[in-house]
Structure formats: structure tokens, C-alpha cells
Design a protein around this motif. Structure first.
Motif, PDB file in Angstrom:
ATOM      1  N   PRO A  66       6.203   0.890   8.896  1.00  0.00           N
ATOM      2  CA  PRO A  66       5.008   0.759   9.743  1.00  0.00           C
ATOM      3  C   PRO A  66       4.444   2.126  10.094  1.00  0.00           C
ATOM      4  CG  PRO A  66       6.801  -0.617  10.550  1.00  0.00           C
ATOM      5  CD  PRO A  66       7.396   0.297   9.527  1.00  0.00           C
ATOM      6  N   MET A  67       3.169   2.333   9.799  1.00  0.00           N
ATOM      7  CA  MET A  67       2.495   3.591  10.092  1.00  0.00           C
ATOM      8  C   MET A  67       1.084   3.309  10.582  1.00  0.00           C
ATOM      9  SD  MET A  67       4.558   6.218   9.344  1.00  0.00           S
ATOM     10  CE  MET A  67       3.495   7.634   9.055  1.00  0.00           C
ATOM     11  N   PRO A  68       0.548   4.173  11.431  1.00  0.00           N
ATOM     12  CA  PRO A  68      -0.856   4.043  11.804  1.00  0.00           C
ATOM     13  C   PRO A  68      -1.744   4.434  10.630  1.00  0.00           C
ATOM     14  CG  PRO A  68       0.035   6.060  12.690  1.00  0.00           C
ATOM     15  CD  PRO A  68       1.194   5.319  12.074  1.00  0.00           C
ATOM     16  N   PRO A  69      -3.024   4.084  10.661  1.00  0.00           N
ATOM     17  CA  PRO A  69      -3.925   4.494   9.564  1.00  0.00           C
ATOM     18  C   PRO A  69      -3.977   6.018   9.451  1.00  0.00           C
ATOM     19  CG  PRO A  69      -4.961   2.841  10.954  1.00  0.00           C
ATOM     20  CD  PRO A  69      -3.712   3.257  11.659  1.00  0.00           C
ATOM     21  N   LEU A  70      -3.809   6.522   8.232  1.00  0.00           N
ATOM     22  CA  LEU A  70      -3.856   7.964   7.986  1.00  0.00           C
ATOM     23  C   LEU A  70      -4.766   8.237   6.801  1.00  0.00           C
ATOM     24  CD1 LEU A  70      -0.063   8.830   8.382  1.00  0.00           C
ATOM     25  CD2 LEU A  70      -1.870   9.395   9.995  1.00  0.00           C
ATOM     26  N   ASP A  71      -5.628   9.223   6.936  1.00  0.00           N
ATOM     27  CA  ASP A  71      -6.534   9.604   5.858  1.00  0.00           C
ATOM     28  C   ASP A  71      -5.978  10.798   5.093  1.00  0.00           C
ATOM     29  OD1 ASP A  71      -8.401   7.626   6.597  1.00  0.00           O
ATOM     30  OD2 ASP A  71      -9.266   8.964   8.114  1.00  0.00           O
ATOM     31  N   ALA A  72      -6.567  11.062   3.923  1.00  0.00           N
ATOM     32  CA  ALA A  72      -6.180  12.240   3.152  1.00  0.00           C
ATOM     33  C   ALA A  72      -6.330  13.477   4.016  1.00  0.00           C
ATOM     34  CB  ALA A  72      -7.044  12.343   1.904  1.00  0.00           C
ATOM     35  N   GLY A  73      -5.326  14.358   3.964  1.00  0.00           N
ATOM     36  CA  GLY A  73      -5.328  15.568   4.760  1.00  0.00           C
ATOM     37  C   GLY A  73      -4.566  15.453   6.058  1.00  0.00           C
ATOM     38  N   ALA A  74      -4.245  14.224   6.469  1.00  0.00           N
ATOM     39  CA  ALA A  74      -3.476  14.055   7.708  1.00  0.00           C
ATOM     40  C   ALA A  74      -2.072  14.623   7.530  1.00  0.00           C
ATOM     41  CB  ALA A  74      -3.409  12.587   8.086  1.00  0.00           C
ATOM     42  N   LEU A  75      -1.514  15.151   8.609  1.00  0.00           N
ATOM     43  CA  LEU A  75      -0.170  15.719   8.586  1.00  0.00           C
ATOM     44  C   LEU A  75       0.840  14.707   9.102  1.00  0.00           C
ATOM     45  CD1 LEU A  75      -0.895  19.253  10.116  1.00  0.00           C
ATOM     46  CD2 LEU A  75      -0.604  18.693   7.696  1.00  0.00           C
ATOM     47  N   VAL A  76       2.013  14.660   8.456  1.00  0.00           N
ATOM     48  CA  VAL A  76       3.124  13.840   8.928  1.00  0.00           C
ATOM     49  C   VAL A  76       4.369  14.716   8.993  1.00  0.00           C
ATOM     50  CG1 VAL A  76       2.184  11.687   8.021  1.00  0.00           C
ATOM     51  CG2 VAL A  76       3.767  13.036   6.621  1.00  0.00           C
ATOM     52  N   ALA A  77       5.311  14.316   9.848  1.00  0.00           N
ATOM     53  CA  ALA A  77       6.553  15.067  10.019  1.00  0.00           C
ATOM     54  C   ALA A  77       7.750  14.158   9.814  1.00  0.00           C
ATOM     55  CB  ALA A  77       6.604  15.697  11.408  1.00  0.00           C
ATOM     56  N   ASP A  83       0.841  -1.187   0.000  1.00  0.00           N
ATOM     57  CA  ASP A  83       0.000   0.000   0.000  1.00  0.00           C
ATOM     58  C   ASP A  83       0.876   1.236   0.000  1.00  0.00           C
ATOM     59  OD1 ASP A  83      -2.242  -1.612   0.096  1.00  0.00           O
ATOM     60  OD2 ASP A  83      -2.370  -1.550   2.278  1.00  0.00           O
ATOM     61  N   PHE A  84       0.341   2.335  -0.526  1.00  0.00           N
ATOM     62  CA  PHE A  84       1.107   3.565  -0.671  1.00  0.00           C
ATOM     63  C   PHE A  84       0.453   4.703   0.095  1.00  0.00           C
ATOM     64  CE2 PHE A  84       1.912   1.034  -4.430  1.00  0.00           C
ATOM     65  CZ  PHE A  84       3.285   1.120  -4.578  1.00  0.00           C
ATOM     66  N   LEU A  85       1.299   5.518   0.694  1.00  0.00           N
ATOM     67  CA  LEU A  85       0.888   6.771   1.304  1.00  0.00           C
ATOM     68  C   LEU A  85       1.498   7.872   0.440  1.00  0.00           C
ATOM     69  CD1 LEU A  85      -0.700   7.384   3.957  1.00  0.00           C
ATOM     70  CD2 LEU A  85       1.510   7.816   5.038  1.00  0.00           C
TER      71      LEU A  85
END
Length: 423
Positions: free
Chosen positions: A357-368, A301-303
Motif C-alpha cells: 500500500p502506497m499513496p499516489p506518487l508521480d515520476a520524480g517523487a522521492l521514497v525512503a 500496478d508498478f512503481l
């Protein structure tokens, strides 16, 4: 240690929520912590306390004028590798006598610039450069204070692209030829020998290569003095690494580095110059991005983020690792799943991490992206006509944009049509 911490479930830069900056500035952006820059610079000052020394920040790591002003206010000198970086240091208020000019390909115009406006020292990389510098200085009626960069043929055991002290690398003169070249320098007009320079690479996580190189430089210094040269400074370069992951990297501490310098060079009665960049700036900066899409694929899967390789090229260029964390803290019980974290640039190389490994993130979520302060913004580009992203400086509970995102009109206005296409 840095000053990017979760408070009430939201990642902050000092006392400013990153979500607040994102709402005002838009993503992606770089953000730097004044408190972290200050702390890391002072670690080097403490490491060399009691010795005659100057800590020169390596401008190539992070060259924003506001950041340089912060460090200059703490007493930092600057190490520059181009005329442009020299101008940035001067714009930040750094006097010429606190700037060291390094770099393997200095031009005559750059030499004239620094000699005319003031320079602490020029680190000469070759016999050819030495003769050109002599001509430029003599023509200006100036005297160039120089240290010869010596290549000690020491393998820094770092990434192939950032090792600089082996005999096959392009930097410096072979240590076996140093005495011969210093002898020539002593008789050239416009040249004044003041020291010896060495730099063996970047992101070193072991003190042994440093100690091996510095031991060779100590022996050379004694030989040069016996030859009649006045050696008052040793420029030891930079290169001390940082932990890019929070689990298994333990680079040496600046205090250990300083103790080793005293042990190896303490009897020489010289001024020590060091040129850290990454360790001061690396963990003082984050890259903040937004999720555009989550995309299921065949077997992975891709983020997909709005940041790309043109904004942070280190993963594509060096295979570098950056910890990537959600700005909204995930609950401890949240299941994490592996995803490929990628950008929108039309290249498969535009990949920041695979199976991360990442928690579930939806469109618009911020990452650093952690540890992005060094060799991040300075290596960015407008590839794919993507605007350079803003840089933001935080100090306590306040923040300011210190490089604005250009508009597309500003980008397009740089291009001009020849007369035969203008009609």
C-alpha cells in the motif's frame, strides 16, 4: 528508535531534509545518522555496564571508514572477516589490539597481515586452520592469540541463509570435539589460547537460542579450565535482531540480552566480547530513491524506481521486508493503493515489495527504504553497469558524502584490453 523523522511534512535525517541531500547528491543514495549509530552502540555499553567487556562492531554490516571512525571514537572494537575489512578498521584508526578476526576461510596472507600489524584475537574455525595459523605465526616469530569457534548445534530460528550454529552449518568445530582440538592447540608453536567463540546466526528475535548456546559454552569453559587451559574471554558473536516493520516485530532489547549474559555467564570471571552489527547500523540508515515511472499492469500496478537489486539485494536474496515511505509525508486522508515496487534491472527478481500500500506518487517523487543501514551498501554491486551509489553521513544539521558515485569513465577504466585486441 532512529533519527529519521518527518518535520513540516518532509522526512529528515536528523536536522537535514532528505530532499536537500537528493538535490545535491542525486538518487539513489544511502544516508546514515550519526545520532542513531551513537545511541545504538551505547545501548550495548549500558547493557553490559559493570562487566569486563568489549563491544566489537561487526564490520561486515556496514564497512564505510567514516562510520567505523564514528564508532571507534565511542570506544568500539571491530570484528572483521577479511583482510580488506581489517584494513578498513585500521584506516578508521582502530588499533590492532581492538580488532577480532573471524571468518571461515582465512588465507595465509590474511593471517600474516594481522599478525604483523596487530590483532586482539583470531577466532579459529577448524583444526586445519589452526595448524596453518601455527605455521604462519611460527614463521613470523609471532604468537597468535586464539579462540576456537565452537558450533553448539543450536537452531537460531532465523532465516536459512543466516543461521550459523547448527551442526549442518559450515561454521566452527563441533562442540563435542572442542576439548580435543584445544588440547592440540595448547602444544602448537605460535598459538596462545585465550578464549572460546560462538555465533549462532543473525536477526534473532528471541533470547532462548542465545541462552541455550551460552549455557553450552559456559559448561565447555568449565571443562576446558579443568583441562588446564586459561580461558579469559568469551566471544559471544552478534545476531540480535531489529524490527524491520513498525507493526508486529518486537526483538529483545539489549538490556534484556545483557541481563541474560550476566545470568548465564556471570560466575565465570571472563571478559565478554560481543559483535553486534545489524542492531547498531540497521535502523541508522536509509536508502533514498526516486520514482522513474508509474506503470499500470494487468491486475497490478508498478512503481519503478531508480534503485535496484544491485543497490539493495536483501529483498531479492532473503525475501526481506523494508518499510518504504514517501519523503514528502502523505496526508492522513490520502487513499493508499497496492503497488509492486520494483527497480530497472532486467530481472523479475528486481522487486522490493509486492502489493505494498502506497499513496499516489508521480515520476520524480522521492521514497525512503527504512532499516537499510546494515547489509545494504556493503552487499551492493555494479550489476548492469550501474554505478555504486553514494553513501552520505549526517551529523546534526550537516552532511557529507563518504563514498562518491563513480563516473562511467572510472568504471570503464578498470577494464583492460589484451594486446591482441588493443589495435
Amino acid at each position: 528508535m532512529d533519527h529519521f523523522l518527518y518535520k513540516t511534512g518532509v522526512l529528515h535525517a536528523e536536522d537535514v531534509p532528505l530532499a536537500e541531500i537528493a538535490a545535491q547528491v542525486g538518487t539513489p543514495f544511502y544516508v546514515y545518522s550519526t545520532a542513531t549509530l551513537t545511541r545504538h552502540f551505547r545501548l550495548f555499553q549500558e547493557a553490559l555496564a559493570g562487566t569486563n567487556h568489549l563491544v566489537c562492531f561487526a564490520v561486515k554490516a556496514l564497512s564505510n571508514v567514516a562510520v567505523l571512525r564514528v564508532l571507534a571514537g565511542l570506544g568500539a572494537g571491530m570484528d572483521v572477516v577479511s583482510g580488506g575489512e581489517y584494513r578498513r578498521a585500521r584506516a578508521a584508526g582502530v588499533p590492532g589490539d581492538r580488532i577480532v578476526f573471524s571468518g571461515v576461510g582465512k588465507t595465509r596472507d590474511e593471517m600474516a597481515l594481522v599478525l604483523s600489524e596487530g590483532i586482539r584475537q583470531i577466532n579459529v574455525e577448524s583444526l586445519e586452520e589452526l595448524h596453518v595459523l601455527s605455521e604462519v605465526a611460527h614463521g613470523l616469530g609471532a604468537t597468535a592469540p586464539i579462540a576456537l569457534r565452537v558450533n553448539p548445534d543450536v537452531d537460531a530460528k532465523t532465516h536459512e541463509k543466516i543461521a550459523t550454529g547448527r551442526k549442518e552449518d559450515k561454521f566452527g568445530v563441533p562442540i563435542a570435539r572442542a576439548r580435543e582440538i584445544y588440547a592440540q592447540a595448547a602444544h602448537l608453536p605460535g598459538i596462545r589460547v585465550v578464549g572460546v567463540d560462538v555465533h549462532i546466526g543473525s536477526q534473532l528475535t528471541d533470547l532462548a537460542p542465545f541462552e541455550m548456546a551460552f549455557t553450552k559454552i559456559a559448561d565447555l569453559t568449565r571443562e576446558l579450565r579443568a583441562d588446564g587451559h586459561t580461558i579469559t574471554r568469551l566471544d559471544l558473536g552478534g545476531g540480535l535482531g531489529i524490527p524491520y516493520t513498525r507493526s508486529n516485530e518486537t526483538p529483545p532489547l539489549p538490556l534484556d540480552y545483557g541481563a541474560m549474559i550476566r545470568r548465564v555467564l556471570g560466575d565465570l570471571d571472563v571478559e565478554i566480547e560481543i559483535e553486534p552489527g545489524r542492531l547498531i547500523a540497521g535502523n541508522a540508515g536509509l536508502l533514498v530513491a526516486s520514482v522513474i515511472y508509474t506503470k499500470p499492469g494487468e491486475g497490478r500496478d508498478f512503481l519503478i524506481l531508480d534503485a535496484a537489486m544491485n543497490d539493495l539485494i536483501r529483498p531479492a536474496m532473503y525475501g526481506a521486508h523494508h518499510d518504504i515511505v514517501p519523503v514528502l509525508e502523505a496526508q492522513a486522508a490520502t487513499e493508499q493503493r497496492p503497488v509492486d515496487i520494483v527497480g530497472p534491472v532486467c530481472e523479475s527478481g528486481d522487486t522490493f515489495a509486492k502489493a505494498r500500500p502506497m499513496p499516489p506518487l508521480d515520476a520524480g517523487a522521492l521514497v525512503a527504504f527504512r532499516s537499510a543501514g546494515a547489509y545494504g551498501a556493503v552487499m551492493s554491486s555494479e550489476y548492469n553497469t550501474r554505478p555504486l551509489i553514494p553513501e552520505v553521513l549526517v551529523d546534526g544539521d550537516q552532511f557529507a558524502v563518504i563514498r562518491a558515485r563513480p563516473t562511467f569513465d572510472e568504471i570503464l577504466a578498470r577494464d583492460t584490453l589484451p594486446t591482441w585486441l588493443a589495435s
